[in-house]
Design a protein around this motif. Sequence first.
Motif, PDB file in Angstrom:
ATOM      1  N   HIS A  74       2.975  -0.105   9.804  1.00  0.00           N
ATOM      2  CA  HIS A  74       2.203   0.862   8.393  1.00  0.00           C
ATOM      3  C   HIS A  74       2.146  -0.216   6.690  1.00  0.00           C
ATOM      4  O   HIS A  74       3.709  -0.833   7.246  1.00  0.00           O
ATOM      5  CB  HIS A  74       2.696   2.309   8.002  1.00  0.00           C
ATOM      6  CG  HIS A  74       3.268   2.797   9.729  1.00  0.00           C
ATOM      7  ND1 HIS A  74       2.306   3.683   9.903  1.00  0.00           N
ATOM      8  CD2 HIS A  74       3.455   2.897  10.327  1.00  0.00           C
ATOM      9  CE1 HIS A  74       2.355   4.141  10.833  1.00  0.00           C
ATOM     10  NE2 HIS A  74       3.106   4.131  11.376  1.00  0.00           N
ATOM     11  N   LYS A  75       1.075  -0.255   6.348  1.00  0.00           N
ATOM     12  CA  LYS A  75       1.204  -0.861   4.922  1.00  0.00           C
ATOM     13  C   LYS A  75       1.241  -0.645   3.840  1.00  0.00           C
ATOM     14  O   LYS A  75       1.522  -0.575   3.091  1.00  0.00           O
ATOM     15  CB  LYS A  75      -0.102  -1.748   5.095  1.00  0.00           C
ATOM     16  CG  LYS A  75      -0.342  -2.464   6.690  1.00  0.00           C
ATOM     17  CD  LYS A  75       0.445  -4.200   6.195  1.00  0.00           C
ATOM     18  CE  LYS A  75       0.314  -4.843   7.844  1.00  0.00           C
ATOM     19  NZ  LYS A  75       1.186  -6.113   7.644  1.00  0.00           N
ATOM     20  N   ALA A  76      -0.033   0.657   4.224  1.00  0.00           N
ATOM     21  CA  ALA A  76       0.352   2.034   3.124  1.00  0.00           C
ATOM     22  C   ALA A  76       0.316   3.130   3.004  1.00  0.00           C
ATOM     23  O   ALA A  76      -0.521   3.115   4.854  1.00  0.00           O
ATOM     24  CB  ALA A  76      -1.391   0.763   2.007  1.00  0.00           C
ATOM     25  N   PRO A  77       0.034   4.053   2.108  1.00  0.00           N
ATOM     26  CA  PRO A  77       0.153   5.821   2.989  1.00  0.00           C
ATOM     27  C   PRO A  77      -1.406   6.051   3.051  1.00  0.00           C
ATOM     28  O   PRO A  77      -2.045   5.530   2.463  1.00  0.00           O
ATOM     29  CB  PRO A  77       1.058   6.559   2.101  1.00  0.00           C
ATOM     30  CG  PRO A  77       0.696   5.604   0.687  1.00  0.00           C
ATOM     31  CD  PRO A  77       1.165   3.969   1.371  1.00  0.00           C
ATOM     32  N   ALA A 107     -10.002   4.440   3.286  1.00  0.00           N
ATOM     33  CA  ALA A 107     -11.207   3.837   2.866  1.00  0.00           C
ATOM     34  C   ALA A 107     -11.546   4.310   1.190  1.00  0.00           C
ATOM     35  O   ALA A 107     -12.101   3.594   0.481  1.00  0.00           O
ATOM     36  CB  ALA A 107     -12.524   4.548   3.552  1.00  0.00           C
ATOM     37  N   THR A 108     -10.265   5.589   0.948  1.00  0.00           N
ATOM     38  CA  THR A 108     -10.592   5.678  -0.842  1.00  0.00           C
ATOM     39  C   THR A 108      -9.709   4.805  -1.727  1.00  0.00           C
ATOM     40  O   THR A 108     -10.603   4.628  -2.746  1.00  0.00           O
ATOM     41  CB  THR A 108      -9.766   7.079  -0.631  1.00  0.00           C
ATOM     42  OG1 THR A 108     -10.563   7.869   0.160  1.00  0.00           O
ATOM     43  CG2 THR A 108     -10.117   7.746  -2.238  1.00  0.00           C
ATOM     44  N   THR A 109      -8.816   3.985  -1.276  1.00  0.00           N
ATOM     45  CA  THR A 109      -8.322   3.653  -2.023  1.00  0.00           C
ATOM     46  C   THR A 109      -8.652   1.629  -1.747  1.00  0.00           C
ATOM     47  O   THR A 109      -8.748   0.895  -2.658  1.00  0.00           O
ATOM     48  CB  THR A 109      -6.539   3.639  -1.926  1.00  0.00           C
ATOM     49  OG1 THR A 109      -7.024   2.884  -0.350  1.00  0.00           O
ATOM     50  CG2 THR A 109      -5.872   4.793  -2.760  1.00  0.00           C
ATOM     51  N   GLY A 110      -9.023   1.469  -0.554  1.00  0.00           N
ATOM     52  CA  GLY A 110      -9.830  -0.077  -0.004  1.00  0.00           C
ATOM     53  C   GLY A 110      -8.404  -0.591   0.256  1.00  0.00           C
ATOM     54  O   GLY A 110      -8.531  -1.410   0.973  1.00  0.00           O
ATOM     55  N   GLN A 111      -7.591  -0.169   0.526  1.00  0.00           N
ATOM     56  CA  GLN A 111      -5.888  -1.069   1.499  1.00  0.00           C
ATOM     57  C   GLN A 111      -6.066  -0.628   2.727  1.00  0.00           C
ATOM     58  O   GLN A 111      -6.844   0.755   2.999  1.00  0.00           O
ATOM     59  CB  GLN A 111      -4.609   0.515   0.575  1.00  0.00           C
ATOM     60  CG  GLN A 111      -4.826  -0.287  -0.593  1.00  0.00           C
ATOM     61  CD  GLN A 111      -2.984   0.523  -1.232  1.00  0.00           C
ATOM     62  OE1 GLN A 111      -2.891   1.579  -0.873  1.00  0.00           O
ATOM     63  NE2 GLN A 111      -2.323  -0.620  -1.045  1.00  0.00           N
ATOM     64  N   LEU A 112      -5.198  -1.876   2.910  1.00  0.00           N
ATOM     65  CA  LEU A 112      -5.099  -1.663   4.302  1.00  0.00           C
ATOM     66  C   LEU A 112      -4.403  -0.669   4.982  1.00  0.00           C
ATOM     67  O   LEU A 112      -3.145  -1.045   3.971  1.00  0.00           O
ATOM     68  CB  LEU A 112      -4.833  -2.833   4.920  1.00  0.00           C
ATOM     69  CG  LEU A 112      -4.293  -2.998   6.542  1.00  0.00           C
ATOM     70  CD1 LEU A 112      -5.566  -3.312   7.397  1.00  0.00           C
ATOM     71  CD2 LEU A 112      -4.090  -4.716   6.924  1.00  0.00           C
ATOM     72  N   ALA A 113      -4.202  -0.189   5.428  1.00  0.00           N
ATOM     73  CA  ALA A 113      -3.213   1.318   5.592  1.00  0.00           C
ATOM     74  C   ALA A 113      -2.344   0.999   6.725  1.00  0.00           C
ATOM     75  O   ALA A 113      -1.281   0.650   6.600  1.00  0.00           O
ATOM     76  CB  ALA A 113      -3.428   2.471   5.961  1.00  0.00           C
TER      77      ALA A 113
END
Lengths: 149, 149, 149, 149
Positions: A74-77, A107-113
Motif C-alpha cells: 500500500h502506497k496511498a489511501p 484515479a482522482t488524485t493520480g497517486q499510485l495507491a
Amino acid sequence: MSIENSTHIKYITAEMTMAVRFSETDAMGVVWHGNYLKFFEDAREFFGTVYQLEYLDFYRNGYFTPIVRSEIEHKAPIHYGEKVKIIIKFHFNNAAKLIFTYEVFNATTGQLAAEGKTVQVFLEKENRTLELIKPSFFMEWENKQSWRV
Amino acid sequence: MSIENSTHIKYITAEMTMAVRFSETDAMGVVWHGNYLKFFEDAREFFGTVYQLEYLDFYRNGYFTPIVRSEIEHKAPIHYGEKVKIIIKFHFNNAAKLIFTYEVFNATTGQLAAEGKTVQVFLEKENRTLELIKPSFFMEWENKQSWRV
Amino acid sequence: MSIENSTHIKYITAEMTMAVRFSETDAMGVVWHGNYLKFFEDAREFFGTVYQLEYLDFYRNGYFTPIVRSEIEHKAPIHYGEKVKIIIKFHFNNAAKLIFTYEVFNATTGQLAAEGKTVQVFLEKENRTLELIKPSFFMEWENKQSWRV
Amino acid sequence: MSIENSTHIKYITAEMTMAVRFSETDAMGVVWHGNYLKFFEDAREFFGTVYQLEYLDFYRNGYFTPIVRSEIEHKAPIHYGEKVKIIIKFHFNNAAKLIFTYEVFNATTGQLAAEGKTVQVFLEKENRTLELIKPSFFMEWENKQSWRV
C-alpha cells in the motif's frame, strides 16, 4: 521492489476504472486494505473479458484456478467517492501457473495507491489435484496473444 | 413493530457476545449496516451449537436452508472497539420454515442497536427443490426442546 | 406483498446491470444472501449518478444518510458468471426519509432473484442528531424531478 | 520461504481458534482467499487483548497503524464447518513498524492452510503523516514483554 523483480519478460495488459463501494471503506475513512484483493479479482475478471479467458473457461475445461499467493503493498489511501484505476498485467511463465501483477491508482488524485501480485495454480475440478503441466486449451490461448516485452 | 408482530408463540433463545471486526466498520466510523446479516449468521451458528442443530446437520440430512427473507431495523450505531451482544430467538411455526428474530445490543453502551428477522426454507440438496413438509429429523429435534412462551 | 404495499405513489427509477464477484458467492454456489445489500448500495450509487444526487452531495450539505431499515425477499438464486440487473425506484414521501425499492434480476435466466427495500434518514454530520425536516437542498432536488405514477 | 526469511529474531506469540463463517466461503466450497486477511485481523485483535496492546491504545496515543504490506501463501483449503487455528507472532524490529506473521491451520484436518505476514506503520492521526520513530508508549510496551528467540 520485490513485486517488480518477480515479474517476467513477456506480458499482456489491460486497464479498468471503477468506483469504490461505501461498504469497502473502514473507520479510517479509506478503503479497507483487504478489499484490494477484491479489486484484484475485479481486474482479473475484466482481463478475462478483454482477452477471452474467463474463469468459466477454466471451469468448463475441468479446472479451478485457486490463488496460492497474494501480495499487496500500500502506497496511498483511496477514499469513498474517489475513482480507482487498475492496470493488470498477465506475465508469461513456463510453469502451470497464472501470474498477475496489479497497479491500483487513486484515479482522482493520480497517486499510485497499491501494487500487488497474485499466483494461481491449476487444480483438477473433480479430485482437486494439482495440474503440473499447462492444459492444452490454455497453451493455445497463450499462443494467440500478442505479448509485449 | 412489524418484526415483533410477525413472531410466534413458542420460542427458544440463546445469547452471545462478540467483538466488532475493524473490517466491518465503514467510513462513518460505525459497523456497516449490511454486516448485521453476518452478525445474524454468527448468532444462528451459535444457536446451532447450543441447541445441537447445526448447518451441517441439515446438510447431512439432505437439505440446504437458504435465507428467503431478511429484515433489519437499526436503532443505534456500534463503533469499532465496542462489544456486541445478540439475543437470538427461534420461533416455532407449523410451516417448513426456520424463523429467527434477533436483538443486537451495543454491549458497551447498553443500547439496542438493531432488531432483525430471517426466514429460511428447506431446499433438497440434490435438485434444489423446495421441501414443503418439515423433515422428520427436524421434527424430532423440535420435540426435544423446552419451548418458552 | 409487503414490499410493494409499503411503496408510495410518485417515483423515479433507474436500471443498471453488473457482474457477480466471485468473492460474493458462497459454498452453495450462489450469491451469499447478505451481499444483496451491497447490490442495493451499488444501485443507489448508480441512481445518484443518474439523478445527480450522490452520497457526497448529502455529505457536503452536512448530512449522513444512514440506513435505518432494510428488507430483502429472495426468489431465485444468482450463480457466479451470471449477470445481475437491478431496477431501483426512489419513492417520494413527506417525511425526511429516503425510501428505495429494488428488483434484482438474474439477467442471465431472466428470473426475478430478489426484491428489497431500504429506508434512510438524515443525520446531521457534526452531532449525529436526526433531522426531522427535509433539508432545502434536497427539496430543491425533488422539485426538479419528473415523477412517475 | 520468503515469509520466514523476512522475520526477525525476537518475537512474542499467541494462539487462537475460531469458526469459519458461512459468508466467508466461496463457490469452490472453501474460505475465499481474501478472507484470510480478516483472519489475520482477528489474530492481531486477539494478540492485542492478550498482550494489552489494542488498536484503541494506538488511537488514544494519537496513531493509526495502517497495513502497508500483506502477504498470504495458501497451502490447503478450509471448508465451512471446519475450525481455524491461528498462531500469530509479533517480531521485534528497530524501525517504527509492526511486523506480524501468521500460521493458519485447518484445525479439523491439522493441515497448515496458510502462512502470512503483515507490516504496519505509525501514522499520526491528525495530519496522517508517517511517524518514523517508535512512539514512547510503544517502546515502554516493548520493554515489558518477555521475548522469545
